[in-house]
Design an enzyme around this catalytic site. Structure first.
Site, short mmCIF file in Angstrom:
data_model
loop_
_atom_site.label_atom_id
_atom_site.label_comp_id
_atom_site.label_asym_id
_atom_site.label_seq_id
_atom_site.Cartn_x
_atom_site.Cartn_y
_atom_site.Cartn_z
N TYR A 156 0.84 -1.21 0.00
CA TYR A 156 0.00 0.00 0.00
C TYR A 156 0.88 1.25 0.00
CZ TYR A 156 -3.63 3.26 1.62
OH TYR A 156 -4.50 4.31 1.75
N LYS A 160 0.90 3.81 -3.25
CA LYS A 160 0.38 5.16 -3.04
C LYS A 160 1.45 6.22 -3.28
CE LYS A 160 -3.98 4.51 -1.93
NZ LYS A 160 -5.08 5.10 -2.71
#
Length: 262
Positions: A156, A160
Site C-alpha cells: 500500500y 500510493k
C-alpha cells in the site's frame, strides 16, 4: 460561495462508499452531475439514484473493476456517452497487510493495477474529453502512507507513493491544456473498512472496536480523532472548483496533524 461546478460532469471511482461516496455527494450538492464507479452495481445504482433525487442533478452508476484495462474502458465509454468528463477523481483503493519478504509478485501487481494503472488508464482515456471541453480537473486520492509509511502494509505504501509521483508528472504534462492535476493524502478517515477491521481485531477481547479506533487516533493524529469522510470530501470539492485555479501539481495533506515532518 459559488464554486462554479454547476453542470460539470464528475467521475468518481470507488464512489459508492466511504470517501468516494462523500466526494460524489459533495460535488452533486454543488450542482455537478456525477458518474459513480464501483464494482458492486446494486449499491452504486442505489447511491446514484439517491444523490440524483436529493440534489436535482444527473447521476449514473457504472459497474466496473478499475484494476483492469477492460474495466477502465467501460468507464471511459460510459462517460463519453454521458457527455465527457470535466472532473476525474481517482479514489478507488484499499489497504494491504503483508511483509516484503513474504508477499508474492501477484499481490504487488494487483495493488499496482488498482492504485496506479487505474489512474493512468482513466487519465489517458478521459483527459482528451477535458481538453476538448476547454479544461478540467484530475484529483488522485493517495494517502499519508505515501510519505509516512505504516510498517504492516508496504505494498500500500509503495503504490500510493507511486500515485503521488504520477500526479506530479501528469500535472506538468497537461496544464497547458488547462487541466489541473493534484493529489490528496488523507490521514485517518472513519470509513467502513476501518470499522470492519476494528471489529475483527477486537472480537476476541470484548468487542470495543470504538475504543480501539480511539487508541489509533491517540497514537497517530494530533487532533486525537478520525476524520469523517465528509470532512475530507470538502477539500476534494474545493480542489475541483474554480476557487482552486492556481493549485497545480501539488500534494495536500488532510491528516489532523498525523504527518510528523514539514
Amino acid at each position: 460561495m459559488d464554486l462554479g461546478l454547476t453542470g460539470k460532469i464528475a467521475v468518481v471511482t470507488g464512489g459508492s462508499i466511504g470517501i468516494g461516496l462523500a466526494v460524489a455527494e459533495g460535488l452533486a450538492a454543488e450542482g455537478a452531475d456525477v458518474v459513480i464507479v464501483a464494482r458492486g452495481q446494486e449499491r452504486a445504482e442505489a447511491e446514484a439514484a439517491r444523490i440524483a433525487a436529493a440534489n436535482g442533478v444527473r447521476a449514473v452508476a457504472v459497474a466496473a473493476d478499475v484494476a483492469t484495462a477492460e474495466g477502465t474502458q467501460t468507464i471511459i465509454e460510459a462517460t463519453k456517452a454521458f457527455g465527457g468528463a470535466d472532473i476525474l477523481v481517482n479514489n478507488a483503493g484499499t489497504g494491504s497487510n503483508e511483509t516484503i519478504m513474504e508477499a508474492p509478485d501477484e499481490k504487488w501487481q494487483s495493488y499496482f493495477d488498482l492504485h496506479v494503472m487505474a489512474a493512468v488508464r482513466l487519465s489517458r482515456g478521459l483527459v482528451p474529453h477535458m481538453k476538448a471541453k476547454g479544461g478540467g480537473v484530475v484529483l488522485n486520492n493517495a494517502s499519508i502512507c505515501a510519505v509516512q509509511p505504516l510498517s504492516y502494509e508496504p505494498i500500500y505504501n509503495v503504490t500510493k507513493a507511486a500515485l503521488m509521483m504520477f500526479s506530479k508528472n501528469l500535472a506538468t504534462e497537461v496544464i497547458g491544456d488547462k487541466i489541473r492535476v493534484n493529489c490528496i493524502n488523507p490521514g485517518l478517515v472513519l470509513t467502513p473498512d476501518w470499522k470492519k477491521t476494528a471489529r475483527q481485531l477486537t472480537a476476541d477481547t470484548g468487542g470495543d472496536w470504538e475504543g480501539h479506533l480511539q487508541t489509533v487516533a491517540d497514537v497517530h493524529a494530533d487532533i486525537k480523532r478520525f476524520a469523517t469522510p465528509e470532512e475530507v470530501a470538502h477539500f476534494f470539492v474545493f480542489l475541483c472548483s474554480d476557487k482552486a485555479s492556481y493549485s497545480v501539481g501539488s500534494t495536500y495533506f488532510v491528516d489532523g496533524g498525523m504527518l510528523k515532518t514539514v
